[in-house]
Write a protein that holds these residues in place. Structure first.
Motif, PDB file in Angstrom:
ATOM      1  N   GLN A 157       0.841  -1.207   0.000  1.00  0.00           N
ATOM      2  CA  GLN A 157       0.000   0.000   0.000  1.00  0.00           C
ATOM      3  C   GLN A 157       0.876   1.259   0.000  1.00  0.00           C
ATOM      4  N   ARG A 158       1.954   1.228   0.774  1.00  0.00           N
ATOM      5  CA  ARG A 158       2.853   2.391   0.819  1.00  0.00           C
ATOM      6  C   ARG A 158       3.443   2.689  -0.559  1.00  0.00           C
ATOM      7  N   LEU A 159       3.856   1.617  -1.234  1.00  0.00           N
ATOM      8  CA  LEU A 159       4.449   1.799  -2.568  1.00  0.00           C
ATOM      9  C   LEU A 159       3.411   2.343  -3.553  1.00  0.00           C
ATOM     10  N   MET A 160       2.202   1.806  -3.464  1.00  0.00           N
ATOM     11  CA  MET A 160       1.130   2.249  -4.362  1.00  0.00           C
ATOM     12  C   MET A 160       0.823   3.738  -4.122  1.00  0.00           C
ATOM     13  N   VAL A 161       0.691   4.114  -2.856  1.00  0.00           N
ATOM     14  CA  VAL A 161       0.396   5.516  -2.510  1.00  0.00           C
ATOM     15  C   VAL A 161       1.510   6.434  -3.037  1.00  0.00           C
ATOM     16  N   ALA A 162       2.754   6.019  -2.859  1.00  0.00           N
ATOM     17  CA  ALA A 162       3.885   6.848  -3.305  1.00  0.00           C
ATOM     18  C   ALA A 162       3.873   7.010  -4.826  1.00  0.00           C
ATOM     19  N   ALA A 163       3.552   5.931  -5.528  1.00  0.00           N
ATOM     20  CA  ALA A 163       3.534   5.997  -6.998  1.00  0.00           C
ATOM     21  C   ALA A 163       2.401   6.904  -7.493  1.00  0.00           C
ATOM     22  N   VAL A 164       1.229   6.790  -6.877  1.00  0.00           N
ATOM     23  CA  VAL A 164       0.093   7.631  -7.294  1.00  0.00           C
ATOM     24  C   VAL A 164       0.394   9.099  -6.975  1.00  0.00           C
ATOM     25  N   ARG A 165       0.958   9.319  -5.815  1.00  0.00           N
ATOM     26  CA  ARG A 165       1.292  10.702  -5.405  1.00  0.00           C
ATOM     27  C   ARG A 165       2.275  11.341  -6.390  1.00  0.00           C
ATOM     28  N   GLU A 166       3.275  10.572  -6.764  1.00  0.00           N
ATOM     29  CA  GLU A 166       4.300  11.106  -7.675  1.00  0.00           C
ATOM     30  C   GLU A 166       3.678  11.433  -9.038  1.00  0.00           C
ATOM     31  N   VAL A 219      -3.993   1.277 -11.294  1.00  0.00           N
ATOM     32  CA  VAL A 219      -4.943   1.569 -10.214  1.00  0.00           C
ATOM     33  C   VAL A 219      -6.399   1.646 -10.693  1.00  0.00           C
ATOM     34  N   LEU A 220      -6.611   1.836 -11.978  1.00  0.00           N
ATOM     35  CA  LEU A 220      -7.995   1.951 -12.449  1.00  0.00           C
ATOM     36  C   LEU A 220      -8.731   0.642 -12.212  1.00  0.00           C
ATOM     37  N   GLY A 221      -9.941   0.740 -11.709  1.00  0.00           N
ATOM     38  CA  GLY A 221     -10.763  -0.456 -11.488  1.00  0.00           C
ATOM     39  C   GLY A 221     -10.164  -1.421 -10.484  1.00  0.00           C
ATOM     40  N   MET A 222      -9.267  -0.944  -9.641  1.00  0.00           N
ATOM     41  CA  MET A 222      -8.507  -1.851  -8.751  1.00  0.00           C
ATOM     42  C   MET A 222      -9.389  -2.695  -7.836  1.00  0.00           C
ATOM     43  N   LEU A 265      -8.691  -5.698  -5.406  1.00  0.00           N
ATOM     44  CA  LEU A 265      -8.071  -5.127  -4.198  1.00  0.00           C
ATOM     45  C   LEU A 265      -9.148  -4.553  -3.265  1.00  0.00           C
ATOM     46  N   PRO A 266      -8.813  -4.386  -1.991  1.00  0.00           N
ATOM     47  CA  PRO A 266      -9.809  -3.850  -1.051  1.00  0.00           C
ATOM     48  C   PRO A 266     -10.184  -2.405  -1.360  1.00  0.00           C
ATOM     49  N   PHE A 267     -11.406  -2.043  -0.966  1.00  0.00           N
ATOM     50  CA  PHE A 267     -11.908  -0.673  -1.123  1.00  0.00           C
ATOM     51  C   PHE A 267     -10.966   0.318  -0.420  1.00  0.00           C
ATOM     52  N   PHE A 268     -10.389  -0.101   0.694  1.00  0.00           N
ATOM     53  CA  PHE A 268      -9.495   0.788   1.447  1.00  0.00           C
ATOM     54  C   PHE A 268      -8.309   1.238   0.589  1.00  0.00           C
ATOM     55  N   ASP A 269      -7.778   0.335  -0.246  1.00  0.00           N
ATOM     56  CA  ASP A 269      -6.649   0.687  -1.111  1.00  0.00           C
ATOM     57  C   ASP A 269      -7.055   1.781  -2.105  1.00  0.00           C
ATOM     58  N   TYR A 270      -8.265   1.613  -2.629  1.00  0.00           N
ATOM     59  CA  TYR A 270      -8.796   2.618  -3.571  1.00  0.00           C
ATOM     60  C   TYR A 270      -8.884   3.994  -2.896  1.00  0.00           C
ATOM     61  N   ILE A 271      -9.350   4.005  -1.649  1.00  0.00           N
ATOM     62  CA  ILE A 271      -9.492   5.272  -0.929  1.00  0.00           C
ATOM     63  C   ILE A 271      -8.120   5.923  -0.697  1.00  0.00           C
ATOM     64  N   LEU A 272      -7.115   5.095  -0.455  1.00  0.00           N
ATOM     65  CA  LEU A 272      -5.754   5.634  -0.279  1.00  0.00           C
ATOM     66  C   LEU A 272      -5.256   6.293  -1.571  1.00  0.00           C
ATOM     67  N   LEU A 320      -8.999  10.517   9.611  1.00  0.00           N
ATOM     68  CA  LEU A 320      -9.197   9.315  10.435  1.00  0.00           C
ATOM     69  C   LEU A 320     -10.627   8.791  10.327  1.00  0.00           C
ATOM     70  N   LEU A 321     -11.573   9.708  10.277  1.00  0.00           N
ATOM     71  CA  LEU A 321     -12.982   9.297  10.140  1.00  0.00           C
ATOM     72  C   LEU A 321     -13.214   8.618   8.789  1.00  0.00           C
ATOM     73  N   VAL A 322     -12.584   9.145   7.752  1.00  0.00           N
ATOM     74  CA  VAL A 322     -12.734   8.522   6.425  1.00  0.00           C
ATOM     75  C   VAL A 322     -12.067   7.139   6.438  1.00  0.00           C
ATOM     76  N   TYR A 323     -10.895   7.041   7.039  1.00  0.00           N
ATOM     77  CA  TYR A 323     -10.217   5.739   7.113  1.00  0.00           C
ATOM     78  C   TYR A 323     -11.095   4.722   7.871  1.00  0.00           C
ATOM     79  N   LEU A 324     -11.696   5.185   8.958  1.00  0.00           N
ATOM     80  CA  LEU A 324     -12.545   4.291   9.756  1.00  0.00           C
ATOM     81  C   LEU A 324     -13.704   3.761   8.905  1.00  0.00           C
ATOM     82  N   ALA A 325     -14.397   4.688   8.226  1.00  0.00           N
ATOM     83  CA  ALA A 325     -15.529   4.280   7.381  1.00  0.00           C
ATOM     84  C   ALA A 325     -15.046   3.359   6.260  1.00  0.00           C
TER      85      ALA A 325
END
Ligand code: FAD
Length: 381
Positions: free
Chosen positions: A9-18, A51-54, A65-72, A297-302
């Protein structure tokens, strides 16, 4: 609840951010000013990252992949560009859940792969001139004639209307009162009897096309009906994911606003000092940072609950409302910090301010979602 990210997840977030920083962030003001965005190019770049349609099952072109990954991933895109984030959202978000849950095997096989790959995008058509918050007042009617649903009526304010290839429309399909008579149906932009009227210009989110939708003897195969009268509660529940992703749009865009305020506070000098050295500005920044952290945090929780298949309706509603208000407060204070430069048309914070304001209304106003939160707290259902 554990929000620790895995290495993947960390790698995915870093790649999308970049990618988002490099390819989409520089176009924020330009796409707003020209009221366009090159969604095919955006989709191509996002496809390159996988990441599309992940979140979609592999059989429809997803990665399961989990919905949480998409939200990240969405957080990083929303921080750079609302329209770019919308391309990802359309491939994993609201209408996709709707199709997955209610579509026939034929409908899913035909339409989900295009949505997963970002070749097609899907609008949600609910609002009408007399039916805004009150969905039970929908007047657009659909009557069954043989193997077709014949629709007459109109829709307003629908993001992507006239441009996105697909649309899920909420239509009154029986004489049952209020929401009991409402069903939903999937339409293609080229359906006979579907027309687009005047362009609807909004204060923000201007890169997203919006036109009045007119149904005149519009004929859709009955097999495209997704939900029928009596299923409205299920229909609305399928939009919990939509509320969570709306909340993450707020956090991502709020983060962008905070960064604008912060960088201006570090750079701008008055009275011989950086304005960020004045306590009045530091306290603003502190409040902005705290509000946004709480919203995240609230979004992560949901998102975690939704990802784990638990009932997340309450948390999704809380996240949506809290994040919309937090992001707006952050944008408001960031613009204040940026002074006249920030108030200038086309400055980043000016565009973000207008965009962020939309979330207090779109996807359910903060008042109406609060009504739901209060009802759940009082009645427990
Ligand atoms: C940026 C943006 C994007 C949108 N995208 C879409 C889209 O893609 N598809 C679509 O179908 N629609 C879309 N809409 C329309 C949106 O869903 C409606 O704006 C929303 O449902 C509110 O309806 P309304 O604007 O008619 O306001 P109204 O329902 O007329 O409400 C006016 C005001 O009264 C308040 N109010 C109404 N009822 C209550 C109540 N019971 N208790 C307390 N306060 C109440 C509202 O909160 C609001 O402040 C979008 C709107 C915006 C601003």
């Amino acid at each position: 609840m554990d929000f620790e990210l895995t290495e993947q997840q960390r790698l995915m977030v870093a790649a999308v951010r970049e990618l988002a920083e490099r390819e989409f962030k520089p176009h924020l003001a330009e796409w707003d000013r020209t009221r366009t965005f090159p969604r095919a190019e955006v989709a191509k770049k996002l496809r390159g990252l996988g990441v599309l349609g992940m979140t979609l099952p592999r059989e429809y072109g997803g990665a399961g992949l989990p919905f949480f990954d998409y939200i990240l991933a969405l957080e990083q895109l929303a921080r750079a560009s609302h329209p770019a984030a919308l391309v990802l959202a359309s491939s994993c978000g609201g209408p996709v859940h709707h199709l997955l849950e209610f579509g026939s095997p034929e409908v899913k096989a035909r339409f989900l792969p295009g949505l997963a790959g970002g070749e097609t995008m899907c609008a949600i058509a609910m609002s009408e001139s007399e039916a805004g918050s009150d969905t039970g007042a929908i007047q657009t009617r659909g009557r069954l004639e043989g193997d077709e649903l014949v629709i007459d009526g109109h829709k307003l304010w629908v993001g992507g209307s006239g441009a996105f290839e697909l649309m899920v429309a909420y239509v009154r399909m029986s004489d049952a009162p209020g929401t009991d008579g409402i069903g939903s149906v999937l339409l293609h932009r080229d359906t006979p009897g579907l027309r687009y009227g005047r362009t609807l210009e909004m204060m923000g989110l201007r890169a997203i096309p919006r036109a009045e939708i007119l149904f005149e003897d519009c004929r859709v195969p009955a097999t495209h009906i997704l939900t029928r009268p009596g299923q409205f509660k299920q229909l609305i529940n399928s939009f919990n994911g939509e509320r969570i992703h709306n909340a993450m749009f707020c956090v991502g865009q709020g983060q962008a606003a905070l960064e604008e305020g912060l960088s201006y506070a570090r750079m701008r000098k008055q009275f011989g000092r950086r304005i960020g050295d004045f306590q009045g500005i530091r306290w603003k920044l502190a409040d902005m940072g705290m509000k946004l952290a709480a919203a995240r945090l609230l979004v992560y929780l949901a998102a975690r609950k939704f990802s784990d298949g638990q009932d997340a309706a309450l948390e999704a509603s809380m996240a949506k409302t809290f994040a919309a208000e937090a992001a707006f407060e952050v944008a408001h204070q960031a613009l204040q910090i940026c002074g006249a430069n920030g108030f200038s048309s086309g400055s980043r914070i000016e565009v973000l301010f207008r965009e962020i304001r939309a979330h207090m209304l779109g996807g359910g106003s903060v008042e109406v979602v609060r009504n739901y939160i209060g009802k759940r707290m009082m009645d427990g259902e």
